[in-house]
Enzyme design. Sequence first.
Site: not given
Length: 228
Positions: A11, A36, A38, A40, A70, A72, A141, A179
């Site tokens: 990540s 990966h 992330d 947000m 991913h 979020m 998660m 994750d």
Amino acid sequence: MAPRPLIIAPSILAADFANLGQDVQRAVSGGADWLHIDIMDGHFVPNISFGPDMVRTVRRIAPETTLDVHLMIEQPDRYARAFIENGADILTVHLEAHHNVHKTLELIRNMGCRVGLAINPLTMIENVFPLLPLVDLLLCMTVNPGFGGQSFMINVLEKVRAARTFIREHNLNVDIEVDGGLDADTAGPSVTAGANVIVAGTFLFKQKDMGAAISNLRYKATEVTSAG
Ligand code: DX5
Ligand code: ZN
């Protein structure tokens, strides 16, 4: 169905952003299967990371590597196209975000991208069962989303076991990704429970020799599986 290949996905949230190119290279040449990323938004989670431009940047640095994005974020349907156009190979949205989940999954599929669905640690696994035929990947998660470096929540593995059983019984073709808090101790139990995609941020990026760390993670994960 044959056992699914084990995927190690560093990540990049845990990378050194001042040396992003170098850190991404370190992961790729160290044997990362996927990267990966992330995303947000400061609404779905209490933190803000980066947007589609980061996906484009990582795509440029690692043209051959599968980018596992991913989201979020709230209303992921509004942003799916931007992430796919900038290089996402897999786009994962949260069941708990504000959107018509079914429609968003279809939207991603229709744009030719692999489809992922994520659930938070306290979300009941039964809630995703009806949607599993529509996805390529289920992300369970193992920390509350928002930050790297948190402790692994072992209770989530009960949900991983239940999901793997459901997927097997219904003959579906779905990867299970874990994750949050993954390291040499938690990867093995996760794989034994039925996960085959291991995301690891802090554990991998803090090591000097990322190749050795990835090999170690792979070894620890499969050691437990082959032991039964
Ligand atoms: C958490 C993110 C994770 C995070 C994992 O909200 O979804 O991908 O980067 O970081 P570690 O491995 O440090 O727990
Ligand atoms: Zn993540």
